[in-house]
Design a protein around this motif. Sequence first.
Motif, PDB file in Angstrom:
ATOM      1  N   GLY A 103       0.712  -1.266   0.058  1.00 51.11           N
ATOM      2  CA  GLY A 103      -0.172   0.091   0.018  1.00 51.11           C
ATOM      3  C   GLY A 103       0.657   1.133  -0.077  1.00 51.11           C
ATOM      4  N   ILE A 104       2.246   1.147  -0.120  1.00 45.70           N
ATOM      5  CA  ILE A 104       3.071   2.333  -0.020  1.00 45.70           C
ATOM      6  C   ILE A 104       2.711   3.417  -1.021  1.00 45.70           C
ATOM      7  CG2 ILE A 104       4.903   1.695  -1.632  1.00 45.70           C
ATOM      8  CD1 ILE A 104       6.847   2.557   0.433  1.00 45.70           C
ATOM      9  N   ASN A 105       2.100   2.865  -2.288  1.00 44.44           N
ATOM     10  CA  ASN A 105       2.041   3.935  -3.155  1.00 44.44           C
ATOM     11  C   ASN A 105       0.497   4.684  -2.973  1.00 44.44           C
ATOM     12  OD1 ASN A 105       4.386   3.464  -4.870  1.00 44.44           O
ATOM     13  ND2 ASN A 105       3.207   1.802  -5.732  1.00 44.44           N
ATOM     14  N   GLN A 106      -0.029   4.309  -2.227  1.00 48.79           N
ATOM     15  CA  GLN A 106      -1.416   4.779  -1.727  1.00 48.79           C
ATOM     16  C   GLN A 106      -1.193   5.745  -0.499  1.00 48.79           C
ATOM     17  OE1 GLN A 106      -4.015   1.786  -0.928  1.00 48.79           O
ATOM     18  NE2 GLN A 106      -3.749   0.772  -3.163  1.00 48.79           N
ATOM     19  N   GLU A 107      -0.178   5.870   0.091  1.00 41.77           N
ATOM     20  CA  GLU A 107       0.201   6.627   1.210  1.00 41.77           C
ATOM     21  C   GLU A 107       0.232   8.067   0.724  1.00 41.77           C
ATOM     22  OE1 GLU A 107       0.505   6.218   4.759  1.00 41.77           O
ATOM     23  OE2 GLU A 107      -0.095   4.240   4.275  1.00 41.77           O
ATOM     24  N   THR A 108      -0.109   8.903   1.243  1.00 42.33           N
ATOM     25  CA  THR A 108      -0.109  10.465   1.208  1.00 42.33           C
ATOM     26  C   THR A 108       0.893  11.201   2.016  1.00 42.33           C
ATOM     27  OG1 THR A 108      -1.980  10.864   2.643  1.00 42.33           O
ATOM     28  CG2 THR A 108      -2.719  10.559   0.260  1.00 42.33           C
ATOM     29  N   VAL A 259      17.876  12.500   8.391  1.00 43.97           N
ATOM     30  CA  VAL A 259      16.798  12.017   7.678  1.00 43.97           C
ATOM     31  C   VAL A 259      16.545  10.477   8.157  1.00 43.97           C
ATOM     32  CG1 VAL A 259      15.882  11.109   5.582  1.00 43.97           C
ATOM     33  CG2 VAL A 259      17.205  13.179   5.553  1.00 43.97           C
ATOM     34  N   SER A 260      15.007  10.377   8.412  1.00 43.18           N
ATOM     35  CA  SER A 260      14.644   9.030   8.907  1.00 43.18           C
ATOM     36  C   SER A 260      14.472   8.139   7.602  1.00 43.18           C
ATOM     37  CB  SER A 260      13.204   8.964   9.364  1.00 43.18           C
ATOM     38  OG  SER A 260      12.608   7.675   9.632  1.00 43.18           O
ATOM     39  N   VAL A 261      15.132   6.888   7.696  1.00 39.13           N
ATOM     40  CA  VAL A 261      15.140   5.858   6.590  1.00 39.13           C
ATOM     41  C   VAL A 261      14.843   4.452   6.856  1.00 39.13           C
ATOM     42  CG1 VAL A 261      17.069   7.496   5.558  1.00 39.13           C
ATOM     43  CG2 VAL A 261      17.797   5.402   6.961  1.00 39.13           C
ATOM     44  N   LEU A 262      14.363   3.867   5.937  1.00 37.84           N
ATOM     45  CA  LEU A 262      14.248   2.447   6.073  1.00 37.84           C
ATOM     46  C   LEU A 262      15.374   1.563   5.518  1.00 37.84           C
ATOM     47  CD1 LEU A 262      10.294   2.149   5.649  1.00 37.84           C
ATOM     48  CD2 LEU A 262      11.489   2.354   7.658  1.00 37.84           C
ATOM     49  N   SER A 285      13.964  -6.314   2.103  1.00 38.66           N
ATOM     50  CA  SER A 285      12.806  -6.034   2.864  1.00 38.66           C
ATOM     51  C   SER A 285      13.032  -5.174   3.702  1.00 38.66           C
ATOM     52  CB  SER A 285      12.656  -7.503   3.584  1.00 38.66           C
ATOM     53  OG  SER A 285      11.498  -7.379   4.304  1.00 38.66           O
ATOM     54  N   LEU A 286      12.139  -3.960   3.689  1.00 40.42           N
ATOM     55  CA  LEU A 286      12.673  -2.965   4.563  1.00 40.42           C
ATOM     56  C   LEU A 286      12.060  -3.091   5.736  1.00 40.42           C
ATOM     57  CD1 LEU A 286      11.662  -0.085   2.146  1.00 40.42           C
ATOM     58  CD2 LEU A 286      13.820  -0.830   2.414  1.00 40.42           C
ATOM     59  N   ASN A 287      12.973  -3.904   6.833  1.00 42.40           N
ATOM     60  CA  ASN A 287      12.170  -4.146   8.005  1.00 42.40           C
ATOM     61  C   ASN A 287      12.815  -3.537   9.372  1.00 42.40           C
ATOM     62  OD1 ASN A 287      15.143  -5.291   7.743  1.00 42.40           O
ATOM     63  ND2 ASN A 287      14.210  -7.539   7.455  1.00 42.40           N
ATOM     64  N   HIS A 288      13.796  -2.372   8.870  1.00 41.96           N
ATOM     65  CA  HIS A 288      14.183  -1.625  10.039  1.00 41.96           C
ATOM     66  C   HIS A 288      14.312  -0.100   9.910  1.00 41.96           C
ATOM     67  CE1 HIS A 288      16.428  -1.418  13.690  1.00 41.96           C
ATOM     68  NE2 HIS A 288      17.833  -0.920  13.333  1.00 41.96           N
ATOM     69  N   ALA A 289      14.010   0.612  10.768  1.00 42.32           N
ATOM     70  CA  ALA A 289      14.092   1.927  10.747  1.00 42.32           C
ATOM     71  C   ALA A 289      15.352   2.667  11.633  1.00 42.32           C
ATOM     72  CB  ALA A 289      12.727   2.589  11.024  1.00 42.32           C
ATOM     73  N   VAL A 290      16.131   3.442  10.672  1.00 44.99           N
ATOM     74  CA  VAL A 290      17.113   4.077  11.356  1.00 44.99           C
ATOM     75  C   VAL A 290      17.219   5.570  11.192  1.00 44.99           C
ATOM     76  CG1 VAL A 290      18.612   2.069  11.608  1.00 44.99           C
ATOM     77  CG2 VAL A 290      18.582   3.326   9.528  1.00 44.99           C
ATOM     78  N   LEU A 291      18.247   6.321  11.576  1.00 47.39           N
ATOM     79  CA  LEU A 291      18.408   7.465  11.206  1.00 47.39           C
ATOM     80  C   LEU A 291      19.573   7.955  10.326  1.00 47.39           C
ATOM     81  CD1 LEU A 291      17.055  10.580  11.943  1.00 47.39           C
ATOM     82  CD2 LEU A 291      18.659  10.602  13.790  1.00 47.39           C
ATOM     83  N   ALA A 292      19.658   8.686   9.402  1.00 43.41           N
ATOM     84  CA  ALA A 292      20.660   8.685   8.552  1.00 43.41           C
ATOM     85  C   ALA A 292      21.301  10.425   9.057  1.00 43.41           C
ATOM     86  CB  ALA A 292      20.343   8.857   7.060  1.00 43.41           C
ATOM     87  N   ILE A 327      18.182   1.729   1.201  1.00 44.26           N
ATOM     88  CA  ILE A 327      18.148   2.929   2.020  1.00 44.26           C
ATOM     89  C   ILE A 327      17.474   4.195   1.307  1.00 44.26           C
ATOM     90  CG2 ILE A 327      20.509   3.728   1.277  1.00 44.26           C
ATOM     91  CD1 ILE A 327      20.906   4.942   4.001  1.00 44.26           C
ATOM     92  N   LEU A 328      17.520   3.898   0.103  1.00 47.17           N
ATOM     93  CA  LEU A 328      16.753   5.133  -0.784  1.00 47.17           C
ATOM     94  C   LEU A 328      15.299   4.870  -0.847  1.00 47.17           C
ATOM     95  CD1 LEU A 328      19.260   5.609  -3.661  1.00 47.17           C
ATOM     96  CD2 LEU A 328      19.238   6.919  -1.469  1.00 47.17           C
ATOM     97  N   SER A 329      14.798   3.873  -0.533  1.00 50.32           N
ATOM     98  CA  SER A 329      13.322   3.458  -0.962  1.00 50.32           C
ATOM     99  C   SER A 329      12.051   4.396  -0.231  1.00 50.32           C
ATOM    100  CB  SER A 329      13.124   2.006  -0.362  1.00 50.32           C
ATOM    101  OG  SER A 329      14.221   1.266  -1.160  1.00 50.32           O
ATOM    102  N   TYR A 330      12.249   4.691   1.120  1.00 52.75           N
ATOM    103  CA  TYR A 330      11.374   5.255   1.885  1.00 52.75           C
ATOM    104  C   TYR A 330      11.742   6.038   2.949  1.00 52.75           C
ATOM    105  CZ  TYR A 330       6.316   5.494   3.554  1.00 52.75           C
ATOM    106  OH  TYR A 330       5.022   6.012   4.074  1.00 52.75           O
ATOM    107  N   ASN A 331      11.842   7.332   2.672  1.00 58.00           N
ATOM    108  CA  ASN A 331      12.785   8.524   3.824  1.00 58.00           C
ATOM    109  C   ASN A 331      11.969   9.643   3.905  1.00 58.00           C
ATOM    110  OD1 ASN A 331      14.810   6.330   3.664  1.00 58.00           O
ATOM    111  ND2 ASN A 331      15.671   7.287   1.794  1.00 58.00           N
ATOM    112  N   PHE A 332      11.847  10.251   5.291  1.00 57.86           N
ATOM    113  CA  PHE A 332      11.178  11.247   5.436  1.00 57.86           C
ATOM    114  C   PHE A 332      12.160  12.400   6.335  1.00 57.86           C
ATOM    115  CE2 PHE A 332       7.694   8.467   4.901  1.00 57.86           C
ATOM    116  CZ  PHE A 332       6.785   9.327   4.430  1.00 57.86           C
TER     117      PHE A 332
END
Length: 336
Positions: A103-108, A259-262, A285-292, A327-332
């Motif tokens: 559902g990642i593409n449906q996230e706003t 930046v928060s990264v998965l 598999s993006l199974n861990h969140a860390v901080l860049a 690491i470039l997949s889903y970051n905020f």
Amino acid sequence: MNKFILLSIIMLMPLCFAQDISVEKLLAYNKWSSQHQRVYLNEHEKLFRQMVFFENMQKIQEHNSDPNNTYSTHLNQFSDMTKEEFVEKILMKQDLVDHFMKGINQETTHSDSNNKETQLNSKSLTLADSIDWRTKGAVTSVKNQGDCGSCWTFSAAGLMESFNFIKNNVLVDFSEQQLLDCVYFTRGYNSYGCSGGWPDQCLNYASKIGITTLDKYPYVGVMTNCRGSGTNNGFKPKSWIQIPNTSNDLKSALNFSPVSVLVDASTLGIYKSGIFNGCDQSNISLNHAVLAVGYDQQGNWIIKNSWGTQWGENGYMRLAANNTCGILSYNFQITA
């Protein structure tokens, strides 16, 4: 006894008998188990853990003896776990990751004109050759999530801590436990406590409720009743953006703030130092969140983890350039 442990003992027994269990290995195990204060349910589990430890120690020795490897490995708090146990116990649950990615593409993305302006400006930004927000005093101390899959709360808290410092020049530890307790699916958030969750859900929560400090709401490593009442609990992010999936965009973002990264952390358990490139890039598999928190002159990413200071380079790691471990997949990044 746990059926998994019993089955694993049966499977590993021939390996154990085939190995030459030397006095040196036994001494290494005794030293390690004492250092990490290991207490087991019974002798069967102790035997199983010893076998797993010896197998892991052999893999570490073989890896470190190869001069072609760009990173070193070591014994740490995960050394009596099989790879499968490590993934299941420490990382986010695979079914949640799979469901989220569908559902990642449906996230706003929470955005406004400030976000768009920041994104546009980042494309014309002159990038520093390297950047490390630790040297600027913008990163709090390394924490330890323990046996709870709460990495997503540490990534989000770290992101908010650093932005708060950059904006207000105050470095304060925020409460991961508040996020663990309160950012939950029954409260309308796409996160599931110690099973896993997503840093952007924490930003959504904190923007409405606020996040309090660690000393006021300490971390206990299990989900408890939410004590974040009211809407004035402390720091509130106003806006944030999702970073586009390129190295230059992540570098541009890191010139502004951490930046928060998965990432896929399935093979990170035994990392000690150096440039890590040990992920299976064909099966991420993006199974861990860390901080860049930055990058070096070669483009390797500097990562703050939440497995304590005994892991990695005093709790940090250097991840090989480009999209290593996804690491470039889903970051905020917070923008205001």
